[in-house]
Write an enzyme that holds these catalytic residues in place. Structure first.
Site, PDB file in Angstrom:
ATOM      1  N   ASP A 170       0.807  -4.968  26.706  1.00  0.00           N
ATOM      2  CA  ASP A 170       0.213  -4.933  25.362  1.00  0.00           C
ATOM      3  C   ASP A 170       0.668  -3.662  24.661  1.00  0.00           C
ATOM      4  O   ASP A 170      -0.135  -2.909  24.107  1.00  0.00           O
ATOM      5  CB  ASP A 170      -1.311  -4.982  25.471  1.00  0.00           C
ATOM      6  CG  ASP A 170      -1.987  -5.260  24.131  1.00  0.00           C
ATOM      7  OD1 ASP A 170      -1.341  -5.873  23.256  1.00  0.00           O
ATOM      8  OD2 ASP A 170      -3.158  -4.872  23.963  1.00  0.00           O
ATOM      9  N   ASP A 225      -4.495   2.014  27.849  1.00  0.00           N
ATOM     10  CA  ASP A 225      -4.939   0.616  27.796  1.00  0.00           C
ATOM     11  C   ASP A 225      -3.996  -0.317  28.550  1.00  0.00           C
ATOM     12  O   ASP A 225      -3.406  -1.226  27.978  1.00  0.00           O
ATOM     13  CB  ASP A 225      -5.085   0.168  26.343  1.00  0.00           C
ATOM     14  CG  ASP A 225      -5.935  -1.084  26.216  1.00  0.00           C
ATOM     15  OD1 ASP A 225      -6.558  -1.473  27.212  1.00  0.00           O
ATOM     16  OD2 ASP A 225      -5.963  -1.676  25.126  1.00  0.00           O
TER      17      ASP A 225
END
Length: 253
Positions: A128, A145
């Site tokens: 991502d 993340d």
């Protein structure tokens, strides 16, 4: 932790008693040190060159061996499974359902064709890697993340850095790959996957919201998700993406 040990600038979880994953009251959680910063500037070629270096360093480590437990990004799990979640769960308004289902299925057929004719070797990915998951501060970058880590084509961690018109994206891609190649060899044959991967991300994002809609935080944070306007916009976006998938892929200078 493997990346941190190799001095790749990631915000790694804190360890306690040799563990990074903890439990409390039936919930699993991890703790991370606080890091400040902002997203890289869109289209900044100097930053893109250095981001390419960072991604090349990360992939040089991640290509060394596969994940044991993470899935591989593909048309079935990111595309067809996402569409099934949306259709079976009744999230698409009845008035827009035929149009949405039709364009989504046609788009997935195109994406399948692209994947079928593109040879690539899956590696471990951030998964991502968009600018919002990179912290820029004092001429340094930190990756954050990593909860969407999975196996897949290396270009998945590159294409979300591109923005703007085609000629702008060509220049940005050139800078990214030039920096990337200093640490890991980029495979140009993966370039046709860019728009196919973008198509999968569009479907997967809607399904990601749908799968979490029972969480009270989600209707509060994404109140537009259930509106006809959102799904009408999605139909237009998927139609535009159909055209993008059929266009000539980006090429390196």
């Amino acid at each position: 932790l493997e990346l941190a040990e190799r001095e790749i600038p990631v915000v790694a979880p804190l360890e306690r008693d040799g563990q990074t994953l903890h439990t409390h009251a039936g919930f699993r959680f991890a703790l991370f040190p606080r890091r400040g910063g902002r997203a890289p500037e869109p289209g900044n070629l100097d930053q893109l060159y250095r981001l390419g270096q960072l991604l090349g360093r990360m992939h040089a480590v991640s290509a060394s061996h596969p994940f044991e437990h993470r899935e591989t990004l593909g048309v079935e799990n990111f595309g067809h499974a996402s569409l099934s979640t949306l259709l079976d769960g009744g999230f698409v308004p009845r008035s827009l359902l035929p149009a949405y289902e039709s364009v989504a299925r046609d788009l997935l057929k195109r994406v399948e064709d692209v994947f079928a004719r593109t040879d690539f070797q899956p590696i471990r990915l951030h998964g991502d890697c968009h600018p919002g998951n990179i912290l820029a501060r004092d001429d340094a970058f930190y990756l954050v993340d990593l909860d969407d880590c999975r196996m897949g084509p290396s270009v998945q961690d590159i294409w979300m850095m591109l923005a703007g018109e085609r000629h702008e994206r060509l220049g940005q891609l050139s800078e990214l790959v030039e920096g990337y190649n200093e640490f890991h060899d980029f495979t140009p044959r993966e370039l046709p996957l860019i728009e196919a991967l973008r198509a999968l991300r569009l479907l997967h994002y809607s399904a990601w919201l749908a799968r979490r809609w029972d969480d009270p935080a989600f209707p509060m944070s994404f109140p537009w998700f259930g509106s006809e306007r959102y799904w009408g916009d999605q139909i237009l976006i998927l139609r535009e993406q159909m055209s993008a998938v059929q266009e000539e892929p980006l090429k390196l200078f």
